[in-house]
Design an enzyme around this catalytic site. Structure first.
Site, short mmCIF file in Angstrom:
data_model
loop_
_atom_site.label_atom_id
_atom_site.label_comp_id
_atom_site.label_asym_id
_atom_site.label_seq_id
_atom_site.Cartn_x
_atom_site.Cartn_y
_atom_site.Cartn_z
N GLU A 407 0.81 -1.22 0.00
CA GLU A 407 0.00 0.00 0.00
C GLU A 407 0.85 1.27 0.00
O GLU A 407 0.52 2.25 -0.67
CB GLU A 407 -0.95 0.00 1.21
CG GLU A 407 -2.12 -0.97 1.10
CD GLU A 407 -1.76 -2.44 1.30
OE1 GLU A 407 -0.61 -2.73 1.69
OE2 GLU A 407 -2.64 -3.30 1.09
N HIS A 474 -11.35 -6.08 9.12
CA HIS A 474 -12.08 -5.89 7.86
C HIS A 474 -13.38 -5.15 8.11
O HIS A 474 -14.32 -5.30 7.36
CB HIS A 474 -12.40 -7.25 7.19
CG HIS A 474 -11.22 -7.94 6.60
ND1 HIS A 474 -10.31 -8.63 7.36
CD2 HIS A 474 -10.78 -8.03 5.32
CE1 HIS A 474 -9.37 -9.14 6.57
NE2 HIS A 474 -9.63 -8.79 5.33
#
Ligand SMILES: Cc1ncc(C[n+]2csc(CCOP(=O)(O)OP(=O)(O)O)c2C)c(N)n1
Length: 668
Positions: A407, A474
């Site tokens: 990322e 998540h």
């Protein structure tokens, strides 16, 4: 010639086919940063500049690399690369003003030393965190590659910063994508006080090239001719055959990390050995031995440079210090931008939130051929939520790019794309994973416009939120990590039509936008969405219900919980505000309503402490106090991580508590 006696050189020079003039020019280019530094060291002692990172003894690298590149090719230097800046012929007074925090520098007094970039000279300076620079180079090179331009990009790092994950990520991406980047590692023996033996265990940093499938070379960083010849050859070759190359320049840091920190921890023998290999004095002796430089010519050169330094210093010293102007500071946090208004058409279709986002993205890809989408599994696979399904067929793999799992490098590469005239949309696979790309978002993208007027034309899509039993990693809705960072815009739609228009506007906007998309709403919320390409203004809330008794303020999934509560309680007379954007925040819409109703309740899915509800509450108290009939109420998730099991998650989320809190406040 005054000095005809051969002078000792401790470096073996091979001039190859280089012309006499080139040899002399390289000398002048090294002499200038050396003389500037010597002057700066005096000014530092006199307290006239604040901090100095010396590159004395390392000039051959900056100078040689810069001389090898074309003027239009980007270079990304670090804190010891003065020779890059002088090599691009930046007028010296501008550098001096920069170091004194003055207006004629490059950051209006907002950032110090070499922490700036300039498109005028195709230089992109560092941020303090060192590593992100490497990924930015990837993005710049990618833009060249996408436009089929035969350009390379050179980026510098010290050997210490090669221990950062950013180094690994950036080299890996460059290798996988075959980007024309020259990674220049200056191995100068120490990172602050830490010797290389405590930094890494391989013999040479160049050896790491094998691990990345990347060509690499070791170069004597003190030998200007070796640097210049090798990098020139490589740059020419890479222009025709794009690929990354890792270069390790062996050199030594002859002074402290910065002047105040000294060199006590460096053994004297090392200092003595490397002093003999000084890149400037050895090269001077070589030129003298070759009969290319006389003592008189050398003296003349020094006088000329000295005069240049002195006159530019006078100019910089004569300049008034910057004046503090609050509105100018605030105005420069974002690039001022008025979105072109494109009205929504009358033709509509009833689609899900997820389809609306996909449509907005697709229509933006059609509108901008310089728009690139990057993310894990976004290509043929279509992304884990299938938002980019079919995009590869429509736009090709060059513009719809699967990324390695890195990322930080991809955020940085997005920044580089923006610097080199592209637009980027990055998909975080899950908003939770943004923590792995946090540094370049909050330190690079957010601050770059304020620092040196550069756009970060980047949208980061953030599939977020709980209620899907996905556990602590998540399910987070982490908008508050970003709403408090000046320079970022944060958008958080709750309905399909808003999501499409706002995403289109976010892509139009040259500022960095974090675009939150609630996963639980993706397939559960439908709405009539105009089929055409249209914009919606970022920073404008929408008033979903009108009533006089209370103001409900929410966004994202909270809006749907509030709607459900109101539907179940038709007797409640409430204004319901869907914020849609959190940064900028539509404070006027909030104040207007609260001044009317006298009561406010803020519902957020985020955990309570430090969430945006706290700031909204404070703003209401400060701006609407005299209109309030009760204290402002916040309703939020519990201050725990997001749990997995249904009963725990239901308890964690505020949905079940909202109705009671609302009624309590109404009854107060
Ligand atoms: C992320 C981060 N950690 C620590 C620092 C503090 N710091 C600044 S420069 C530096 C040493 C860098 O060493 P190296 O990369 O070898 O470059 P050199 O200074 O030797 O040229 C350190 C530890 C920082 N700026 N950023």
């Amino acid at each position: 010639m005054k000095n005809s006696v051969p002078t000792a050189t401790f470096i073996r020079y091979d001039r190859g086919n280089l012309e006499d003039q080139t040899l002399i020019d390289l000398y002048k280019k090294m002499l200038k940063p050396r003389m500037i530094e010597e002057k700066m060291l005096i000014l530092l002692r006199q307290g006239k500049i604040s901090k100095w990172f010396s590159g004395i003894g390392q000039e051959a690298i900056s100078v040689g690399v810069t001389a090898s590149l074309l003027k239009e090719e980007y270079i990304l230097p670090m804190h010891r690369n003065l020779g890059v800046f002088t090599g691009r012929d930046i007028p010296l007074y501008r550098l001096f003003s920069q170091w004194q925090g003055k207006e004629s520098g490059f950051t209006k007094g907002r950032d110090r030393s070499f922490h700036f970039g300039t498109q005028e000279f195709n230089i992109v300076g560092m941020i303090s965190h060192l590593g992100p620079q490497l990924g930015v180079a990837d993005g710049i090179a990618l833009a060249h590659k996408l436009r089929n331009e035969q350009n390379v990009c050179a980026v510098f790092t010290g050997e210490g910063a090669t221990s950062e994950g950013d180094f690994h990520e950036a080299l890996n991406v460059a290798s996988v994508w075959e980007l024309p980047v020259i990674f220049c590692v200056e191995n100068n023996g120490y990172g602050l006080s830490t010797p290389t033996s405590e930094q890494f265990r391989c013999e040479n940093i160049a050896d790491k090239g094998i691990g990345y499938g990347m060509e690499s070379h070791i170069i004597d960083g003190n030998n200007i001719l070796e640097v210049y010849t090798k990098v020139s050859e490589l740059a020419e070759d890479i222009r025709n055959n794009p690929r990354p190359v890792l270069l390790e320049f062996k050199t030594f840091r002859m002074r402290g990390h910065e002047e105040a920190s000294g060199t006590k921890y460096v053994p004297q023998e090392l200092m003595d050995t490397w002093a003999l290999k000084d890149p400037l004095s050895n090269y001077r002796n070589f030129l003298k031995n070759e009969g290319l430089l006389s003592e008189e010519e050398d003296d003349k050169l020094k006088l000329l440079i000295k005069a240049e330094i002195e006159s530019h210093l006078q100019k910089a010293f004569a300049e008034e210090p910057v004046e503090a102007d609050e509105s100018r500071e605030l105005d420069d946090v974002y690039q001022s931008f008025k979105d072109e208004v494109v009205e929504a058409g009358s033709e509509k279709e009833n689609i899900r939130l997820i389809d609306a986002i996909s449509q907005g993205l697709k229509q933006s890809m059609e509108r901008y051929d310089n728009l690139v989408i990057m993310g894990q599994d976004v290509a043929e696979y279509g992304g884990v939520f299938k938002i980019t399904e079919g995009f590869v067929e429509a736009f090709g793999r060059e513009r719809v790019r699967n990324t390695p799992i890195c990322e930080s490098a991809i955020v940085s590469a997005s920044m580089g794309l923006s610097i080199n005239k592209c637009k980027a949309v990055m998909e975080m696979q899950f908003a939770d994973f943004v923590s792995s790309g946090f540094n370049p978002i909050v330190n690079y993208l957010a601050k770059v416009h304020y620092r040196w007027d550069e756009n970060a034309d980047v949208v980061i899509r953030m599939p977020c939120g709980a209620g899907v039993q996905a556990g602590p990693f998540h399910s987070q809705t982490n908008e508050a990590w970003f709403t408090k960072t000046p320079g970022l815009k944060v958008v958080y739609p709750a309905f399909p039509a808003d999501a499409k228009g706002l995403l289109i506007s976010a892509i139009n906007d040259p500022n960095p936008v974090l675009f939150f998309e609630h996963k639980a709403l993706y397939r559960s919320v439908y709405g009539d969405v105009p089929t055409n390409y249209y914009t919606l203004p970022i920073g404008k809330a929408s008033l979903l219900r009108e009533g006089n008794d209370i103001t409900i303020i929410s966004y994202g999934a909270g809006v749907h919980w509030a709607l459900e509560t109101l539907d179940n309680n038709p007797d409640i007379n409430a204004d319901l505000i869907d914020l849609r954007s959190l940064q900028p925040l539509d404070t006027e819409a909030i104040y207007r309503s609260v001044r009317k109703t006298g009561k406010a309740i803020i519902l957020q899915e985020d955990t309570m402490f430090g969430g945006i509800a706290s700031d909204i509450s404070a703003l209401i108290m400060e701006n609407c106090f005299e209109h309030l009939d009760a204290a402002v109420k916040r309703v939020a998730s519990m201050d725990t991580p997001v749990p997995f099991s249904k009963a725990l998650e239901d308890q964690f989320l505020p949905k079940g508590r909202f109705e009671k809190e609302l009624k309590d406040l109404l009854e107060y």
